[in-house]
Design a protein around this motif. Structure first.
Motif, PDB file in Angstrom:
ATOM      1  N   UNK A 191      28.797  50.189  39.743  1.00 47.27           N
ATOM      2  CA  UNK A 191      29.511  49.841  38.442  1.00 47.27           C
ATOM      3  C   UNK A 191      30.938  50.106  38.925  1.00 47.27           C
ATOM      4  N   UNK A 192      31.807  49.216  38.516  1.00 49.80           N
ATOM      5  CA  UNK A 192      33.229  49.527  38.567  1.00 49.80           C
ATOM      6  C   UNK A 192      33.492  50.651  37.453  1.00 49.80           C
ATOM      7  N   UNK A 193      34.604  51.348  37.798  1.00 48.24           N
ATOM      8  CA  UNK A 193      35.100  52.310  36.733  1.00 48.24           C
ATOM      9  C   UNK A 193      34.571  53.886  36.825  1.00 48.24           C
ATOM     10  N   UNK A 194      33.562  53.750  37.640  1.00 46.58           N
ATOM     11  CA  UNK A 194      32.743  55.236  37.819  1.00 46.58           C
ATOM     12  C   UNK A 194      33.639  55.987  38.663  1.00 46.58           C
ATOM     13  N   UNK A 195      33.976  57.348  37.927  1.00 41.87           N
ATOM     14  CA  UNK A 195      34.695  58.330  38.828  1.00 41.87           C
ATOM     15  C   UNK A 195      33.870  59.842  38.690  1.00 41.87           C
ATOM     16  N   UNK A 196      33.643  60.512  39.785  1.00 36.84           N
ATOM     17  CA  UNK A 196      33.665  59.710  41.084  1.00 36.84           C
ATOM     18  C   UNK A 196      32.758  58.622  41.400  1.00 36.84           C
ATOM     19  N   UNK A 197      32.976  57.889  42.455  1.00 41.01           N
ATOM     20  CA  UNK A 197      32.134  56.645  42.732  1.00 41.01           C
ATOM     21  C   UNK A 197      31.062  57.128  43.087  1.00 41.01           C
ATOM     22  N   UNK A 198      29.976  56.672  42.702  1.00 42.42           N
ATOM     23  CA  UNK A 198      28.524  56.933  43.194  1.00 42.42           C
ATOM     24  C   UNK A 198      27.503  55.910  42.602  1.00 42.42           C
ATOM     25  N   UNK A 199      26.251  56.219  43.050  1.00 41.59           N
ATOM     26  CA  UNK A 199      25.179  55.417  42.313  1.00 41.59           C
ATOM     27  C   UNK A 199      25.396  55.910  41.016  1.00 41.59           C
ATOM     28  N   UNK A 200      25.266  54.868  39.863  1.00 34.53           N
ATOM     29  CA  UNK A 200      25.434  54.956  38.555  1.00 34.53           C
ATOM     30  C   UNK A 200      24.074  54.781  37.618  1.00 34.53           C
ATOM     31  N   UNK A 218      30.774  55.927  29.010  1.00 40.03           N
ATOM     32  CA  UNK A 218      31.861  55.056  28.569  1.00 40.03           C
ATOM     33  C   UNK A 218      32.769  54.539  29.751  1.00 40.03           C
ATOM     34  N   UNK A 219      32.227  55.011  30.908  1.00 37.59           N
ATOM     35  CA  UNK A 219      33.059  54.662  32.022  1.00 37.59           C
ATOM     36  C   UNK A 219      32.925  53.230  32.573  1.00 37.59           C
ATOM     37  N   UNK A 220      31.855  52.348  32.210  1.00 38.62           N
ATOM     38  CA  UNK A 220      31.920  50.900  32.529  1.00 38.62           C
ATOM     39  C   UNK A 220      31.383  49.954  31.713  1.00 38.62           C
ATOM     40  N   UNK A 221      31.479  48.714  31.674  1.00 34.27           N
ATOM     41  CA  UNK A 221      30.814  47.892  30.866  1.00 34.27           C
ATOM     42  C   UNK A 221      29.534  47.154  31.270  1.00 34.27           C
ATOM     43  N   UNK A 222      28.923  46.478  30.427  1.00 32.17           N
ATOM     44  CA  UNK A 222      27.732  45.715  30.941  1.00 32.17           C
ATOM     45  C   UNK A 222      27.917  44.532  31.906  1.00 32.17           C
ATOM     46  N   UNK A 223      29.291  44.234  31.757  1.00 33.39           N
ATOM     47  CA  UNK A 223      29.492  42.826  32.710  1.00 33.39           C
ATOM     48  C   UNK A 223      29.895  43.419  34.093  1.00 33.39           C
ATOM     49  N   UNK A 224      30.114  44.991  34.155  1.00 36.51           N
ATOM     50  CA  UNK A 224      30.916  45.207  35.337  1.00 36.51           C
ATOM     51  C   UNK A 224      29.681  46.096  36.282  1.00 36.51           C
TER      52      UNK A 224
END
Length: 259
Positions: A191-200, A218-224
Motif C-alpha cells: 500500500x501507498x502511504x505506509x510508514x515505515x514501508x512494510x507489508x501492510x 488511516x495511512x492508506x486508501x482502498x484505491x491504493x
C-alpha cells in the motif's frame, strides 16, 4: 493507479526448513498484475497452492542455510472507491456461504469478548455507518508504535494497551465488526502511504453484498492497496511461515506510484 512494488527477504536457516511464502500480489479483476518476477534462490522444493478463498497463491519451499527472496511487480489498481459508510448490513440469513466463517471468533480475533462493548459504544448505529464509527474510534484511541506487539498479541491485548502496528489495528477492526454480526476478514497487501514501508494489513468488511477495504490506521486508501491474500486473521496471511528455526537478516519493502 499503478503501483511499483519491490520486496526483499533474507533469512538464516539451520537444518533444512519447510516454509510457506505469500508475498505476491494476487491477480484479481480489480487489480491487474502487469509484470512480476520472483526469485527464491536455491531451494530443493517449490510448489504453488491456492491461498485462502482462492485469492492469491502460497508457495511451499524447502531450503537450508539461507533463504534469499526478491519479488518485484507492477500492479494496476482498478478498484472503484465506494463510501462504505452509506452501505447497509446484509441480514444474516442472506449472507453468502463463503462469508459465514468470517462471523466467528478466530485465534487473534476473540469477538465474543467484545459484545458488551460494541453494544454500549455503537449500539445505536447501523450498517456501514457503524463500521465507520468503529474505524474512527480505533484511529482516535490507538497509537501506532512499531515493535509494540508480537506473534502472541491478539485483539484483546491491543484493545487493553491501546497501541500496536497495522495487523493489531486490523485485528481490532475485524473483531468489532464480527461482534456486530458483520463478516470481516484481514487482508495483507502492498500500500501507498505506509510508514515505515512494510507489508501492510487492513480489515475487509462485507457490506451491501460486497467486500470493502477499511484501514483503521488511516495511512492508506482502498484505491491504493494491492492485495496479497485474505484470511480469518494474521495466521492466514503471514508473508512467511517457517516450520523450523530461522533468523531474519533483512526485510525491505518499497511501494510507489508510477504513471
Amino acid at each position: 493507479m499503478k503501483l511499483e512494488i519491490s520486496a526483499t527477504l533474507a533469512y538464516r536457516l539451520g537444518d533444512p526448513v519447510d516454509l510457506m511464502l505469500q508475498i505476491e500480489a494476487a491477480a484479481l479483476p480489480e487489480q491487474v498484475v502487469a509484470h512480476a518476477t520472483l526469485d527464491v534462490g536455491t531451494c530443493t522444493n517449490f510448489a504453488r497452492i491456492a491461498a485462502q478463498d482462492g485469492i492469491g497463491e502460497r508457495i511451499w519451499l524447502s531450503c537450508e542455510r539461507q533463504l534469499n527472496v526478491h519479488y518485484s511487480a507492477t500492479v494496476a489498481i482498478r478498484r472503484t472507491a465506494v463510501d462504505y459508510r452509506g452501505l447497509p448490513q446484509v441480514p444474516m440469513h442472506r449472507l453468502p456461504a463463503e462469508t459465514i466463517q468470517y462471523l466467528n471468533e478466530s485465534r487473534y480475533c476473540p469477538s465474543n469478548k467484545f459484545l458488551s462493548f460494541v453494544a454500549d459504544e455503537f449500539g445505536d448505529i447501523q450498517g456501514g455507518a457503524k463500521i465507520g464509527a468503529m474505524r474512527d474510534w480505533i484511529e482516535t484511541h490507538f497509537t501506532y508504535v512499531s515493535g509494540s506487539s508480537d506473534v502472541d498479541t491478539n485483539a484483546l491485548d491491543s484493545f487493553v494497551e491501546r497501541r500496536g502496528v497495522c495487523r493489531d489495528y486490523a485485528h481490532v477492526m475485524v473483531t468489532l465488526a464480527r461482534a456486530s454480526a458483520i463478516p470481516a476478514r484481514v487482508v495483507s497487501g502492498y500500500a501507498l502511504g505506509v510508514e515505515p514501508q512494510d507489508f501492510h494489513a487492513v480489515a475487509e468488511i462485507f457490506l451491501g453484498g460486497e467486500w470493502h477495504l477499511v484501514d483503521a490506521t488511516g495511512m492508506t486508501r482502498e484505491a491504493d492497496i494491492a492485495k496479497i491474500g485474505v484470511g480469518r486473521d494474521a495466521a492466514d496471511i503471514s508473508f512467511l511461515t517457517a516450520y523450523g528455526e530461522i533468523e531474519m537478516l533483512e526485510q525491505q519493502v518499497t511501494v510507489r506510484s508510477v504513471i
